[in-house]
Design an enzyme around this catalytic site. Structure first.
Site, PDB file in Angstrom:
ATOM      1  N   GLU A  81      49.153  29.192  46.109  1.00  0.00           N
ATOM      2  CA  GLU A  81      48.770  29.611  47.448  1.00  0.00           C
ATOM      3  C   GLU A  81      47.327  29.231  47.707  1.00  0.00           C
ATOM      4  O   GLU A  81      46.476  29.271  46.823  1.00  0.00           O
ATOM      5  CB  GLU A  81      48.962  31.114  47.583  1.00  0.00           C
ATOM      6  CG  GLU A  81      50.414  31.460  47.347  1.00  0.00           C
ATOM      7  CD  GLU A  81      50.783  32.822  47.867  1.00  0.00           C
ATOM      8  OE1 GLU A  81      51.759  33.378  47.376  1.00  0.00           O
ATOM      9  OE2 GLU A  81      50.099  33.322  48.764  1.00  0.00           O
ATOM     10  N   CYS A 106      42.860  41.248  35.679  1.00  0.00           N
ATOM     11  CA  CYS A 106      42.041  42.297  36.300  1.00  0.00           C
ATOM     12  C   CYS A 106      42.971  43.351  36.906  1.00  0.00           C
ATOM     13  O   CYS A 106      43.988  43.016  37.524  1.00  0.00           O
ATOM     14  CB  CYS A 106      41.135  41.701  37.378  1.00  0.00           C
ATOM     15  SG  CYS A 106      39.932  40.542  36.696  1.00  0.00           S
ATOM     16  N   GLY A 152      43.799  32.365  39.726  1.00  0.00           N
ATOM     17  CA  GLY A 152      43.266  31.780  38.506  1.00  0.00           C
ATOM     18  C   GLY A 152      41.770  31.950  38.352  1.00  0.00           C
ATOM     19  O   GLY A 152      41.059  32.314  39.292  1.00  0.00           O
ATOM     20  N   SER A 207      32.145  37.859  39.963  1.00  0.00           N
ATOM     21  CA  SER A 207      32.897  39.072  40.282  1.00  0.00           C
ATOM     22  C   SER A 207      32.341  40.191  39.415  1.00  0.00           C
ATOM     23  O   SER A 207      32.647  40.267  38.230  1.00  0.00           O
ATOM     24  CB  SER A 207      34.389  38.868  39.966  1.00  0.00           C
ATOM     25  OG  SER A 207      34.934  37.928  40.851  1.00  0.00           O
ATOM     26  N   LEU A 208      31.529  41.029  40.005  1.00  0.00           N
ATOM     27  CA  LEU A 208      30.877  42.089  39.229  1.00  0.00           C
ATOM     28  C   LEU A 208      31.719  43.372  39.290  1.00  0.00           C
ATOM     29  O   LEU A 208      32.148  43.894  38.280  1.00  0.00           O
ATOM     30  CB  LEU A 208      29.460  42.328  39.761  1.00  0.00           C
ATOM     31  CG  LEU A 208      28.607  43.268  38.918  1.00  0.00           C
ATOM     32  CD1 LEU A 208      28.362  42.709  37.527  1.00  0.00           C
ATOM     33  CD2 LEU A 208      27.271  43.555  39.608  1.00  0.00           C
ATOM     34  N   HIS A 209      31.899  43.892  40.473  1.00  0.00           N
ATOM     35  CA  HIS A 209      32.812  45.000  40.762  1.00  0.00           C
ATOM     36  C   HIS A 209      32.451  46.347  40.141  1.00  0.00           C
ATOM     37  O   HIS A 209      33.119  47.346  40.447  1.00  0.00           O
ATOM     38  CB  HIS A 209      34.260  44.647  40.401  1.00  0.00           C
ATOM     39  CG  HIS A 209      34.754  43.397  41.066  1.00  0.00           C
ATOM     40  ND1 HIS A 209      34.434  43.065  42.359  1.00  0.00           N
ATOM     41  CD2 HIS A 209      35.530  42.379  40.605  1.00  0.00           C
ATOM     42  CE1 HIS A 209      34.984  41.912  42.675  1.00  0.00           C
ATOM     43  NE2 HIS A 209      35.642  41.467  41.624  1.00  0.00           N
ATOM     44  N   CYS A 324      43.230  39.593  47.990  1.00  0.00           N
ATOM     45  CA  CYS A 324      42.789  39.401  46.626  1.00  0.00           C
ATOM     46  C   CYS A 324      43.871  39.475  45.566  1.00  0.00           C
ATOM     47  O   CYS A 324      43.987  40.466  44.865  1.00  0.00           O
ATOM     48  CB  CYS A 324      41.750  40.453  46.336  1.00  0.00           C
ATOM     49  SG  CYS A 324      40.897  40.193  44.832  1.00  0.00           S
TER      50      CYS A 324
END
Lengths: 346, 238
Positions: A81, A106, A152, A207-209, A324
């Site tokens: 996609e 994740c 990915g 990508s910390l999050h 996401c």
């Protein structure tokens, strides 16, 4: 379509045919070799068989066509996609996938729930951009930027992701400026180190999050291989070497990473760094819930007060299920990329 | 920090460890063998293949003092399948070393937890301990596999337990029928196993290596048992 094979397919032809073919594919955006009238008829017929140009895909647009999702079928039947985001300022950004599935698992990401099926070749990554370049052509528009935020982990497919960047950046090809290409990683330290040594002006996003190890480890298995401080030390080295601003992505999840102390901890980590923080509204998957708008505003305020540049991403592409890695297509239970949202201030 | 670099190596020899696992031992085409810390990994790039595959990282399974750099590869996909087809003399680029999965000398009480081929870096580390005759090093290794035939390096591991009095190995088989005359555990690593083996041992640092689900689940077991996350070090195979 393997763009690295076009030279072989044209073997025996005059050398200038290669440049003509590349121009046809990437500049004139032809979908049929018959449109390359500079080629003899016999060559066009041969290329139609040996190097077919059609891209098999289904598209889904939202009502305002600000986001268009495409489900592209690859030569082995696997599907990926990719999403086109059409911004109000005229920019057209394509969010590309770098793998079919994802190995990183994740907790908040539906792509992570399917394991890795395989990595994409550089051509398969470029193909996604080419598809939208063709779609935009009748409007006189072009793809102006590319973000590696789809299915990915790009740095788990490092060589091909970087080869794709070079193909996208090729002045004789799609000619997408390096500064308009961003690679987002969940935090593969060796990948960031290698990226630091590349002579490219491509943007890096992390990508910390979560600002603390405990929360980040709960959200992201990769965070079990390093601490937040170790990650930031590698990013600091990147900033020192490249002098480029880094984007930190922070998905806002209710009751998980949106507490007051986490806002202050995040601000403390980011303070003084050449960076910006992107607060992203989370699309609910059932596992977690989105943070409220009030919490997002609070985070934004805390960061701003600390002098940290911050943007808040409003949802973009929700109608096309362009979020996401949370998007299940109706076919094959395949899932979509990264949160395809638009950068804007609250 | 040992600097990372790209060097051409030649495959010297291949050792079959199990029907699915080969150890490939490489020597540099010219110059010195790379320096690395036990526990680190290298990117392997098969430069001689007509259709180039992107390089992939593999944990080093040899010791830093060995004459070769070895990686132990389980046949899982296109890349590992191609590695299995390499013949002695094949040229590859080894890029590295990389990674921080390295026990520090101050860590005297270690728990290693390996899932399947995740044993590779632990073999390197343990061989390093043997090379240093580290008799004061306490190590408890949980080595988890589905079935008995999946265990690799059994002979080497037994040799290590004989060479170092502080090393103990618990084999965990998760899909194997229990055999009364064999030591080991016939279940997944869990909280009760941790308590049974580790509580009296006073273990302090935990190193985990294996697939993403294995490391995630095992790490959660440790955290639920109250192990501080700073004491948990992980390497993911993906």
């Amino acid at each position: 379509m393997d763009f690295t094979q076009i030279g072989e397919v044209l073997e025996g032809e005059p050398k200038y045919r290669l440049a003509q073919a590349k121009r046809g594919i990437f500049v004139d955006l032809v979908e049929d070799w018959e449109q390359v009238t500079a080629f003899p008829k016999a060559l066009r017929a041969r290329l139609a068989v040996d190097f077919p140009l059609p891209i098999e895909a289904q598209t889904f647009g939202d009502t305002k066509m600000t986001a268009v999702k495409a489900l592209i079928r690859l030569s082995d039947g696997k599907r990926i996609e990719t999403v086109l985001m059409r911004h109000t300022d005229g920019r057209n950004t394509v969010c590309v996938s770098s793998q079919v599935g994802c190995p990183m698992a994740c907790a908040f990401c539906a792509t992570g729930k399917m394991s890795l099926l395989r990595s994409l070749s550089a051509s398969e990554i470029v193909l996604q951009v080419l598809f939208f370049a063709r779609l935009l052509k009748p409007e006189g528009e072009r793809v102006s930027g590319v973000v590696f935020m789809g299915m990915g982990e790009p740095f788990a497919n490092y060589d091909n992701a970087l080869a794709a960047v070079r193909m996208l950046n090729d002045h004789d090809g799609l000619n997408i400026g390096a500064r308009h290409i961003s690679i987002s990683t969940c935090g593969i330290l060796e990948g960031i180190r290698r990226f630091t040594s590349e002579a490219l002006q491509v943007n890096l996003a992390i990508s910390l999050h979560a600002p603390d190890d405990k929360t980040r480890r709960e959200l992201m298995p990769v965070a079990r291989t390093h601490t937040v401080l170790e990650l930031l030390a590698v990013v600091d080295e990147y900033i020192a070497q490249t002098k480029r601003k880094v984007m930190f992505e922070y998905l806002m999840i209710g009751g998980k990473n949106d507490a007051d102390e986490q806002a202050h901890a995040l601000a403390k980590l980011m303070q003084g760094k050449l960076c910006m923080v992107n607060l992203i509204a989370y699309n609910s998957t059932g596992v977690f819930v989105p943070a409220t708008r009030e919490r997002m505003v609070f985070f934004k305020t805390v960061l701003e007060q600390a002098g940290v540049p911050v943007t808040v991403r409003f949802r973009h592409g929700r109608e096309v299920k362009g979020a996401c890695g949370q998007l299940l297509t109706k076919e094959d239970a395949y899932v979509l990329p990264s949160d395809v949202t638009d950068a804007a201030s609250v | 920090m040992i600097p990372s670099e790209d060097t051409i190596y030649r495959l010297d020899h291949v050792t079959r460890e199990s029907p699915e696992v080969l150890t490939l031992s490489f020597a540099p085409e010219a110059g010195e063998l790379m320096q690395f810390h036990a526990g680190q990994y290298v990117y392997v790039d098969m430069i001689e293949r007509p259709k180039r595959l992107p390089s992939r990282p593999y944990s080093i399974s040899s010791s830093p003092s060995d004459a070769f750099v070895s990686v132990s590869v389980k046949k899982l996909g296109a890349f590992s399948g191609a590695l299995h087809e390499l013949t002695p003399g094949s040229r590859v680029i080894l890029r590295g070393p990389a990674g921080n999965f390295i026990p520090q000398p101050s860590m005297k009480k270690l728990v290693f937890i390996a899932g399947g081929i995740g044993i590779a870096p632990f073999l390197s580390i343990l061989k390093g301990f043997v090379g240093r005759n580290a008799q004061d090093q306490e190590v408890l290794l949980f080595y988890s596999n589905k079935r008995r035939e999946d265990i690799v390096f059994f002979g080497e591991l037994q040799g290590i337990t004989q060479a170092l009095r502080g090393v103990r190995i618990v084999y965990c088989l998760t899909q194997q029928e229990e055999k009364a005359d064999e030591a080991g555990e016939y279940r997944r690593f869990d909280g009760s196993m941790l308590k049974q083996y580790c509580s009296k041992f006073g273990m302090q640092d935990y190193f985990l290596c294996g697939s993403v689900p294995f490391v995630t689940e095992t790490s959660q077991v440790l955290e639920h048992a109250g192990v501080l996350c700073q004491r948990i070090h992980a390497e993911l195979f993906y």
